[in-house]
Every structure is written in C-alpha cells, then in structure tokens.
Design an enzyme around this catalytic site. Structure first.
Site, mmCIF file in Angstrom:
data_model
loop_
_atom_site.group_PDB
_atom_site.id
_atom_site.type_symbol
_atom_site.label_atom_id
_atom_site.label_comp_id
_atom_site.label_asym_id
_atom_site.label_seq_id
_atom_site.Cartn_x
_atom_site.Cartn_y
_atom_site.Cartn_z
ATOM 1 N N LYS A 66 48.526 119.219 79.513
ATOM 2 C CA LYS A 66 48.685 120.394 80.438
ATOM 3 C C LYS A 66 49.500 121.714 79.777
ATOM 4 O O LYS A 66 50.533 121.158 79.246
ATOM 5 C CB LYS A 66 49.135 120.109 81.831
ATOM 6 C CG LYS A 66 49.340 121.016 82.649
ATOM 7 C CD LYS A 66 49.849 120.478 84.048
ATOM 8 C CE LYS A 66 49.868 121.292 85.141
ATOM 9 N NZ LYS A 66 50.366 120.760 86.545
ATOM 10 N N SER A 141 47.336 121.635 90.508
ATOM 11 C CA SER A 141 47.256 122.489 89.338
ATOM 12 C C SER A 141 46.676 122.179 88.007
ATOM 13 O O SER A 141 46.518 122.990 87.147
ATOM 14 C CB SER A 141 48.832 123.330 89.238
ATOM 15 O OG SER A 141 49.717 122.216 88.777
ATOM 16 N N SER A 165 49.601 117.642 91.955
ATOM 17 C CA SER A 165 48.823 118.377 91.042
ATOM 18 C C SER A 165 48.184 117.408 90.014
ATOM 19 O O SER A 165 47.300 117.850 89.101
ATOM 20 C CB SER A 165 49.760 119.356 90.360
ATOM 21 O OG SER A 165 49.841 120.525 90.985
HETATM 22 N N1 GLN Z 1 49.379 122.145 95.410
HETATM 23 C C1 GLN Z 1 50.379 121.981 95.636
HETATM 24 C C2 GLN Z 1 51.408 123.524 95.644
HETATM 25 O O1 GLN Z 1 50.579 124.361 95.240
HETATM 26 C C3 GLN Z 1 51.100 121.241 94.473
HETATM 27 C C4 GLN Z 1 51.194 121.678 93.291
HETATM 28 C C5 GLN Z 1 51.808 120.704 92.157
HETATM 29 O O2 GLN Z 1 52.001 119.695 92.352
HETATM 30 N N2 GLN Z 1 52.273 121.349 90.937
HETATM 31 O O3 GLN Z 1 52.499 123.436 95.608
#
Ligand code: GLN
Length: 461
Positions: A66, A141, A165
């Site tokens: 990532k 994400s 994410s």
């Molecule tokens: N979808 C969640 C957010 O927008 C989680 C994001 C994440 O875990 N980095 O905060």
C-alpha cells in the site's frame, strides 16, 4: 504461496507477477511499479539459494505494498498530490521485516489519499476497479492491495486499517483481510492517519498465508512505543478458542443490511455450528454510537497528524504562494483532496475550545462505554460474528457526492478499531450478481491467532 527454492526461481516468480500486473493494468491497482529493483532483488535471492544459504521464510515471494508505507524505492505518495514526488529516506519496520525474510515488493498500490475513505475513489491518481466488476469500487482505503491479491498478481499485500481499510476491501474482493490488535505491528514508517486506531495488516488468499505474513511483521519495535511484545508466536493449530462460543451481533443483521449479505453470514454461522461452535445472538446497544464516535475522534487525530504538511518539511509546495501564509494555505489547498480537507475541518472544529467538551471529550467517553460492552461480550464468547459491510461493492461514483452516505458504509468496521481489538475479514460467498461477500470475526485483544484458527477450521480449500 510459492516460495523460491532450488527448483523455483525467484526471478520467475517476480516476472510472472509483473506480467500479470501488466495484463491487469486497467484495474488500476498500482500507483507505481518497482520492476528493475524487484528483479535485482530476485537475482540476489536466487544466488543465495544457489549458494545453499537460507533465503528466508518468504524467499522470492512477490508482494504489493500500500502506497502509504515508506520505503526508499520510488515515490511514497499516500495517493496524494502532497507527496506525489516524495522519496522516503527510511523503510517502514513492517516492510523491513517482510523483506528480511526474502519477500520482494513489485509495486505500490492505490488507496484513498492518506487512507481517508472506503472506496479508493479519493485517490489523486483516480479509482481502482473491483476485481469482480470493473464498474464497481474496490473498497478502501487499501483498495489496490485487495485487488492485487484478488486478481492473483501477488499472493499477499500489505494494507493499513484505521476503521476498516483492510477488512472492507478484502470483503469486496473475496480475499482474507487481517486487521490486528492495536499495537501488533509497528507503525514506524507508515503515513499516519489516526494514531489511536491505525493498524498494519495484510491481505491473502488463505488463512495460512495470512498467519505467516502477520507472524513476521508482528512484535515490539523500539521505533514505535505503542507496539506490544510479540504474541503472534503459536502454531495456528494451538491457538484454540477456550469456549467454542460465538456471538452473532443482532444489531448488524437487521434493517439496512442487504438480504444476500445476511444470508451469506448466516450460512457461515451454520458452518461454524457444524464445526462444533455454539452460536448465540447478542445485542450490543452501544454499537449504534460507534460511527458518530469514530467520525469525531478520527478527524481530530487526522487534523493533528496532517498539520505537518506545511509546504516546507515534506513534498509539494504551491508555486502560487507569495508569502509564508500563502505557502501554508495554498500548498494545503492544492496538495490535499477534498476528503482530506473535510476531515481537517471537522477535526479542528471538534478540538476547538468551546466545542472540545461537547464533541471530542464526549466521544472519548462513549468510546469507553463501547470498549466495556465488548469486554462484557468476551466474558461469554470467544469471538463475535457479523458482516464486514452492509452490502457488496457499490458502483464507482455512487457515493462520491454524499460523504455521509460514504461514512455510513463503515458502520460495521469502525467499532473494533475504536476498541483496539482484532477483526478478520473472511470471504463467505457471492451475491447473485457475482459480487463477493465477507463475514467479520472480532475477538478480544491479542486473540488474533484464535480468529484465524476458527476461520481455518471451516476454510474451503
Ligand atoms: N473508511 C474509513 C474511513 O474513511 C476507514 C479508513 C481506514 O481504515 N483507513 O475513515
């Protein structure tokens, strides 16, 4: 996964992965490839093996990273214009540990900029498509990492999970996703999102691979004072649950949850029953506050963590700026995505004097109630079962004009993040339209291997 040895060349494993990545370019799972470097590393591994030396537990295994994990090869962008040309002077501890076992990073994967999002549509470089339907989101994400594994480009990929994410893109793309206990894997060298919930984990096609990768990354790191002593040490067969009892979270099996998702999770519960588990419904009334808590606490931490991007210390600086104030304001205006700015504004608002008590402090108190509710549940159950997301992958563009709708998609993944407990995303079925569905197993702190043990007992191979 295939490990290089006398008969299997690391160079061939890496070449095959790079070729497959090229074939799948239109999914846009990767932001950048690490081709020359990866092939050099593969040759080194092959030479080591030829000399009869130990090349590590992941010798020659290609993996995807990532693009919020720092390492000096190429740019680490966090999918933001702010870091578009940033070259890291350091390597993240997690990456260093994986590479020390012989694994080879073939490319950096797409994400929502700074990991803010649940669809990978907030990337400065454009969205990643779902592995099963190109018109749908990959989830986020860590969308790029999930898709790279789902398409079979690499056997594992690293991701970060602050509120879902890893788990949500894993479920959207039909692979395993491990979000460990807070503090399991060092965050040193990973671009910070929310310091009290950021966790580093992985995607894999099966339980065994996921367990191996996590066991290598886990453990104390003097560069991250929140890391725990290594507890990822058992052979998986020994990580047995004590009670053989699992709670099915009723609150996440009702209204607003897609019927096919419910059916797939119930089907998985049946399998667990057949494997000797007692399944009982449990109601957790505090869960309904989790999303509100998360979207107060996390933006507050984001606002603080992103204050370092001032156009002076890292990366991008606006060319339009004519004085110091403009260096700050124009750089931040041009360098961040709209979702980053939205969170900075919410975060600074809830932390500002006059609102701090009403929002931030209140949210932290409610967070404690949530943690207590989990602790109580774990007196009775080894683990809790629920869906990962209310529905399978949605269409690209469907939620982009409605941030609140996008936040609602996180309802089932944010509670374990707030409590610092582990969550495992398990592929459990497909919708009639052929979209993957995931179930989530959640357990007490440091029960990570127990969750994998349970999943392994009913794993389809
Ligand atoms: N979808 C969640 C957010 O927008 C989680 C994001 C994440 O875990 N980095 O905060």
């Amino acid at each position: 996964m295939k490990i290089a040895d006398k008969n299997t060349k690391a160079v061939d494993l890496v070449r095959a992965a790079l070729e497959k990545a090229k074939e799948c370019e239109d999914y846009h799972a990767f932001i950048s490839m690490n081709e020359a470097h990866a092939l050099d590393r593969a040759r080194e591994i092959d030479a080591k093996i030829a000399r009869g030396e130990d090349a590590g537990r992941l010798a020659g295994v290609p993996f995807a990273l990532k693009d919020n994990y720092l390492s000096p090869e190429g740019h680490t962008t966090a999918a933001a214009k702010m870091l578009e040309n940033f070259i890291s002077p350091i390597t993240a501890t997690a990456v260093a540990r994986i590479e020390a076992e012989g694994a080879i990073m073939i490319g950096r994967t797409n994400l929502d900029a700074y990991a803010h999002g649940g669809s990978t549509e907030n990337s400065y470089f454009g969205p990643t498509s779902n592995a099963y339907d190109k018109t749908r989101v990959s989830g986020g994400s860590s969308g790029g990492s999930a898709v790279a594994v789902a398409l079979g480009i690499v056997p594992f990929a690293l991701g970060s999970d602050t509120g879902g994410s890893i788990r949500q893109p894993a479920s959207f793309n039909g692979v395993y996703g491990v979000k460990p206990t807070f503090g399991t894997v060092s965050r040193y060298g990973v671009v910070a999102m929310a310091s009290s919930t950021d966790t580093m984990g992985c995607f894999a096609k099966n339980v065994e691979d996921a367990n191996l990768v996590m066991s290598i990354m886990a453990g104390k790191d003097e560069k991250d004072s929140t890391t725990l002593d290594d507890f990822w040490t058992k052979p998986l067969e020994e990580a047995k649950p004590a009670k053989k009892k699992i709670g099915l979270i009723k609150d996440f099996m009702g209204e607003g949850v897609d019927e096919e998702v419910k059916a797939a999770v119930l089907g998985y519960a049946d399998k667990l029953k057949k494997a000797g588990y007692e399944i009982e419904e449990i109601s957790m009334p505090t869960l309904k506050y989790a999303l509100a808590i998360y979207y107060i606490v996390v933006p507050a931490e984001i606002a603080s963590n992103l204050s370092r991007y001032d156009g002076i210390r890292y990366g991008f600086r606006s060319k339009e700026a004519k004085n110091l104030d403009e260096i700050y304001s124009k750089t931040r205006d041009e360098g961040f995505m709209p979702e980053n700015k939205r969170r900075i504004m919410i975060g600074n608002f809830v932390l500002s004097s006059g609102f701090f008590d009403a929002y931030y402090l209140k949210a932290q108190k409610a967070r404690t109630l949530l943690i207590n509710e989990y602790n109580k549940a774990f007196e009775k159950y080894d683990a809790l079962l629920c869906p990962v997301a209310p529905r399978p992958a949605f269409k690209i563009g469907e939620n982009t004009s409605d941030p609140l709708q996008m936040y609602l998609e996180d309802i089932m993944t944010v509670p374990p993040s707030l409590a610092g407990i582990p969550g495992l995303s398990i592929p459990v079925g497909k919708s009639k339209a052929g979209l993957p569905i995931g179930a989530q197993l959640v357990g007490p702190r440091q029960s990570d291997q127990t969750l994998l043990h349970i999943a392994a007992e009913v794993e389809e191979k």
